[in-house]
Design a protein around this motif. Structure first.
Motif, short mmCIF file in Angstrom:
data_model
loop_
_atom_site.label_atom_id
_atom_site.label_comp_id
_atom_site.label_asym_id
_atom_site.label_seq_id
_atom_site.Cartn_x
_atom_site.Cartn_y
_atom_site.Cartn_z
N ARG A 208 -4.94 8.72 0.78
CA ARG A 208 -5.97 8.61 1.99
C ARG A 208 -5.13 8.49 3.24
NH1 ARG A 208 -8.67 3.59 -1.25
NH2 ARG A 208 -10.09 4.87 -2.71
N GLU A 209 -3.92 8.16 3.31
CA GLU A 209 -3.32 8.14 4.73
C GLU A 209 -2.77 9.70 4.81
OE1 GLU A 209 -0.16 5.40 4.09
OE2 GLU A 209 -1.39 3.73 4.33
N VAL B 206 -3.01 6.47 -4.70
CA VAL B 206 -4.45 6.73 -3.94
C VAL B 206 -4.22 6.36 -2.37
CG1 VAL B 206 -6.62 5.55 -3.83
CG2 VAL B 206 -5.68 6.09 -5.93
N ARG B 207 -3.44 5.22 -2.01
CA ARG B 207 -3.28 4.80 -0.57
C ARG B 207 -2.61 5.93 0.06
NH1 ARG B 207 1.16 2.96 1.72
NH2 ARG B 207 2.10 2.61 -0.38
N VAL B 208 -1.55 6.53 -0.56
CA VAL B 208 -0.83 7.46 0.45
C VAL B 208 -1.66 8.93 0.55
CG1 VAL B 208 1.29 8.94 0.34
CG2 VAL B 208 1.63 7.10 -0.42
N THR C 15 -1.73 2.93 -7.58
CA THR C 15 -2.12 2.51 -6.67
C THR C 15 -1.68 3.00 -5.25
OG1 THR C 15 -2.44 0.49 -7.90
CG2 THR C 15 -2.35 0.02 -5.28
N THR C 16 -0.17 3.41 -5.27
CA THR C 16 0.43 3.81 -4.10
C THR C 16 0.01 5.25 -3.94
OG1 THR C 16 2.43 2.69 -4.63
CG2 THR C 16 2.53 4.34 -3.10
#
Length: 234
Positions: A49-50, A45-47, A42-43
């Motif tokens: 994208r950022e 994918v988020r990181v 989860t982290t």
């Protein structure tokens, strides 16, 4: 070495073992790359994208969902993102699954940090993030270092270095004409604080001088009270 003009190559390291993730991060920062880490899918994918990484080092086994699922999700936004899978599994079917999911290469634990860096560099070149063959070559005056082959020459003459001597010289060559303190060298080359044993830097500087500067105009200079500097011989 840059990914996008004006900035360093960005690499996302995804592994749920913090010590391993930190070791990988330190090794890849030695390449001059910018690193971010994540400990679960989860982290990651988020990181991603950022951070918008140029490449991902991705553990297959993660606590929430697998690295295979991570790359499936990332592929919807990063179609050509180079991915190097890390795994404790070495079965043929696991290798095939990783590559089928969109991975570009596969390293089985335990692995050497040098191998990961070399494979990642190759993937970046293949993806045209790093294109010039000379990107692996450092040059200061008549001193050259090929970071891929680990060959060092001065005035065309080969110089044989130990692993630690090589890392120390690489740090100096990546920062030519810049005074580097003992603390900076300890942090970058040895990755931890030797406390009262900071004379380890002096010892290895002396080793390098015997090999780099022997019977030649000196390139390694001591700046009393400040540190050391490498610059072309005058």
């Amino acid at each position: 070495m840059t990914g996008v003009p004006g900035r360093a190559v960005r690499v996302l390291v995804v592994d749920d073992e913090p010590p391993l993730a930190e070791l990988l991060s330190m090794a890849l920062r030695m390449e001059g790359w910018e690193i971010r880490t994540a400990g679960d899918g989860t982290t990651a994918v988020r990181v991603a994208r950022e951070f918008r990484p140029d490449a991902v080092v991705l553990d297959v086994m993660l606590p929430d969902f697998s690295g295979l699922e991570v790359i499936r999700r990332l592929r919807t936004e990063f179609e050509h993102l180079p991915v190097l899978f890390l795994t404790a599994k070495d079965a043929v079917e696991d290798r095939i699954a990783g590559l089928t999911a969109g991975g570009d290469d596969y390293v089985t634990k335990p692995f050497s940090l040098e191998e990961v860096a070399l494979r990642l560099r190759a993937l970046l070149r293949r993806a045209r993030v790093v294109t010039a063959a000379s990107d692996s070559l450092l040059t200061v005056g008549d001193l050259t270092m090929d970071e891929d082959t680990r060959e060092v020459h001065r005035a065309g003459q080969p110089i044989t270095l130990t692993a630690t001597e090589f890392e120390l010289l690489r740090y100096l060559m990546r920062n030519p004409k810049r005074v580097l303190s003992k603390a900076q060298i300890l942090d970058r080359v040895w990755s931890y604080d030797f406390g009262g044993q900071a004379n380890i830097v002096e010892l290895y500087i002396s080793y390098l001088r015997k090999k780099i500067d022997a019977d030649r105009a000196p390139m390694i200079h001591t700046m009393r009270g400040a540190g050391y500097v490498l610059k072309p011989a005058s």
